[in-house]
Write an enzyme that holds these catalytic residues in place. Structure first.
Site, PDB file in Angstrom:
ATOM      1  N   ARG A 138      -7.845   8.448  -9.440  1.00  0.00           N
ATOM      2  CA  ARG A 138      -8.532   8.820  -7.868  1.00  0.00           C
ATOM      3  C   ARG A 138      -6.989   9.299  -7.352  1.00  0.00           C
ATOM      4  NH1 ARG A 138      -7.104   6.919  -2.614  1.00  0.00           N
ATOM      5  NH2 ARG A 138      -8.789   7.095  -1.323  1.00  0.00           N
ATOM      6  N   VAL A 139      -7.586  10.160  -6.440  1.00  0.00           N
ATOM      7  CA  VAL A 139      -6.448  10.868  -5.346  1.00  0.00           C
ATOM      8  C   VAL A 139      -7.107  10.788  -3.858  1.00  0.00           C
ATOM      9  CG1 VAL A 139      -5.215  13.051  -4.597  1.00  0.00           C
ATOM     10  CG2 VAL A 139      -5.321  12.156  -7.115  1.00  0.00           C
ATOM     11  N   GLY A 140      -6.347  10.347  -3.045  1.00  0.00           N
ATOM     12  CA  GLY A 140      -6.892  10.379  -1.750  1.00  0.00           C
ATOM     13  C   GLY A 140      -6.471  11.414  -0.991  1.00  0.00           C
ATOM     14  N   ASP A 141      -6.433  11.157   0.461  1.00  0.00           N
ATOM     15  CA  ASP A 141      -6.160  12.254   1.453  1.00  0.00           C
ATOM     16  C   ASP A 141      -4.763  12.764   1.385  1.00  0.00           C
ATOM     17  OD1 ASP A 141      -6.156   9.797   2.795  1.00  0.00           O
ATOM     18  OD2 ASP A 141      -5.415  10.635   4.530  1.00  0.00           O
TER      19      ASP A 141
ATOM     20  N   THR B   6       1.570   6.729  -0.071  1.00  0.00           N
ATOM     21  CA  THR B   6       0.701   5.864  -0.176  1.00  0.00           C
ATOM     22  C   THR B   6       0.571   5.381  -1.848  1.00  0.00           C
ATOM     23  OG1 THR B   6      -1.378   4.823   0.370  1.00  0.00           O
ATOM     24  CG2 THR B   6      -1.521   7.318  -0.366  1.00  0.00           C
TER      25      THR B   6
ATOM     26  N   THR C 283      -1.476   3.185   4.665  1.00  0.00           N
ATOM     27  CA  THR C 283      -0.715   4.456   4.329  1.00  0.00           C
ATOM     28  C   THR C 283       0.269   4.534   5.301  1.00  0.00           C
ATOM     29  OG1 THR C 283      -2.541   5.463   3.149  1.00  0.00           O
ATOM     30  CG2 THR C 283      -0.955   6.837   3.876  1.00  0.00           C
TER      31      THR C 283
ATOM     32  N   SER D 288       0.919  -1.362  -0.107  1.00  0.00           N
ATOM     33  CA  SER D 288       0.010   0.169  -0.097  1.00  0.00           C
ATOM     34  C   SER D 288       0.776   1.385  -0.203  1.00  0.00           C
ATOM     35  CB  SER D 288      -1.075  -0.073   1.113  1.00  0.00           C
ATOM     36  OG  SER D 288      -0.263   0.025   2.412  1.00  0.00           O
TER      37      SER D 288
ATOM     38  N   GLY E 158      -9.319   7.714   2.246  1.00  0.00           N
ATOM     39  CA  GLY E 158      -9.095   9.041   2.145  1.00  0.00           C
ATOM     40  C   GLY E 158     -10.485   9.825   1.788  1.00  0.00           C
TER      41      GLY E 158
ATOM     42  N   THR F 100      -4.615   7.992   8.274  1.00  0.00           N
ATOM     43  CA  THR F 100      -4.740   6.737   7.524  1.00  0.00           C
ATOM     44  C   THR F 100      -5.895   6.124   7.378  1.00  0.00           C
ATOM     45  OG1 THR F 100      -3.784   4.620   7.248  1.00  0.00           O
ATOM     46  CG2 THR F 100      -4.137   5.255   9.531  1.00  0.00           C
ATOM     47  N   GLY F 101      -6.240   5.585   6.309  1.00  0.00           N
ATOM     48  CA  GLY F 101      -7.789   4.879   6.113  1.00  0.00           C
ATOM     49  C   GLY F 101      -8.298   5.407   4.930  1.00  0.00           C
TER      50      GLY F 101
HETATM   51  N1  GLY Z   1      -5.578   7.202   3.073  1.00  0.00           N
HETATM   52  C1  GLY Z   1      -4.929   7.151   1.919  1.00  0.00           C
HETATM   53  C2  GLY Z   1      -5.806   7.114   0.815  1.00  0.00           C
HETATM   54  O1  GLY Z   1      -7.053   6.883   0.980  1.00  0.00           O
HETATM   55  O2  GLY Z   1      -5.342   6.917  -0.497  1.00  0.00           O
END
Ligand code: GLY
Length: 316
Positions: A204-207, A194, A176, A73, A230, A227-228
């Site tokens: 797609r882009v996360g947090d 991550t 992450t 990950s 996003g 983490t988790g």
């Molecule tokens: N927390 C990282 C993501 O959702 O990509």
């Protein structure tokens, strides 16, 4: 939460402690998400002890995870998106408000170092996709071949049998690394990197690369990382929220718990959602909290580097 002090024991690198609120701060201090935080913290502390800055330390620490072939990950060995392409997100921030990030970037082994270059060598905060890759080439980063690691290829082939797109988070498919640290003078920095959600939609882009969502640092108050899933963290500006709650007087633990409550109140299907937060205030007091049990983190001081099980909103 209990307000007992953490009594330092003869902890070893592998020791597991249950989480206790720590009301007496420690500096220097480094916190990182999940089991991979243990070697990452060791690398970060090594950098700090060798005379590096706290910024150097949080970069060095997560670079270790970005190279960990067992990790699915973080880094180029991470699980791909649903087109079979691994894309990476990362951010870095210092306590004086300087920050940089990259999102949806391909073929770069160390996106955290690229995020640092964005911070230091451009007038921007964030570069994405092909632009981030072009910038990496300009900065002399080698481009890696776009081949899935054997473990990722095997997992992707299995996923393709059903191609079920269900963004469920669990430790196995999503973990992450977020790292936050403070040096003995009270300077803070953080990093987050991550490969994002496994089998995500392409683009797609996360947090993690979003300053204020996956990471936020302010020397006047403290630092937080996430983490988790996003999307749920972005919706509440999770890390910024925690730092602002600490600014208003909450302890790091209270701030993390309030962020989890906020996240739960803004998201349906909470049974399928995991997210966790880490925080440090400027005294070196820590906090950690998650939606569900299972989140753990590594804490390194000058005396020890240990894994701690986070407390959570829902109980085991
Ligand atoms: N927390 C990282 C993501 O959702 O990509």
């Amino acid at each position: 939460m209990s307000s007992a002090l953490l009594i330092p024991g003869v902890a070893t690198a592998c020791a597991q402690e249950s989480q206790k609120a720590v009301l007496v701060g420690e500096k220097p201090l480094i916190l990182s998400t999940w089991n991979h935080g243990l070697p990452a913290n060791a690398a970060a502390m090594g950098k700090l002890n060798a005379g590096g800055s706290i910024l150097d330390a949080v970069e060095e620490g997560v670079r270790d995870t970005e190279l960990d072939l067992a990790n699915l990950s973080v880094g180029l060995q991470g699980l791909p998106d649903r087109e079979g392409i691994t894309t990476l997100d990362a951010s870095i921030m210092t306590g004086d408000g300087n920050c940089g990030s990259v999102a949806f970037v391909r073929q770069i082994k160390h996106p955290i170092s690229l995020a640092r270059k964005v911070m230091e060598n451009t007038p921007h905060v964030m570069l994405a996709g092909e632009g981030a890759r072009q910038f990496a080439i300009m900065e002399g980063f080698p481009l890696e071949e776009e081949v899935l690691s054997p473990k990722a290829a095997e997992a992707y082939a299995k996923w393709k049998e059903t191609s079920q797109y269900k963004p469920i988070i669990n430790i196995e498919n999503h973990d992450t690394i977020g790292m936050i640290g403070i040096d003995s003078q009270g300077n803070m920095a953080g990093s987050c990197t991550t490969s994002g959600l496994a089998y995500k939609m392409h683009g797609r882009v996360g947090d993690s690369p979003i300053i204020g969502a996956g990471l936020y640092v302010d020397n006047e108050v403290g630092a937080a990382t996430a983490t988790g899933l996003g999307e749920t963290i972005i919706k509440i500006c999770g890390s910024f929220l925690i730092v602002e709650l600490m600014r208003q007087g909450r302890t790091p633990q209270e701030a993390c718990e309030e962020a989890v409550r906020r996240l739960i109140s803004k998201n349906k299907n909470i049974n399928d959602i995991q997210a966790g937060f880490l925080a440090i205030n400027k005294e070196g007091v820590t906090g950690a909290f998650a939606v569900h049990p299972g989140f753990n983190f590594a804490k390194a001081t000058s005396k020890e580097n240990v894994m701690i099980d986070s407390s959570s909103h829902f109980k085991p």
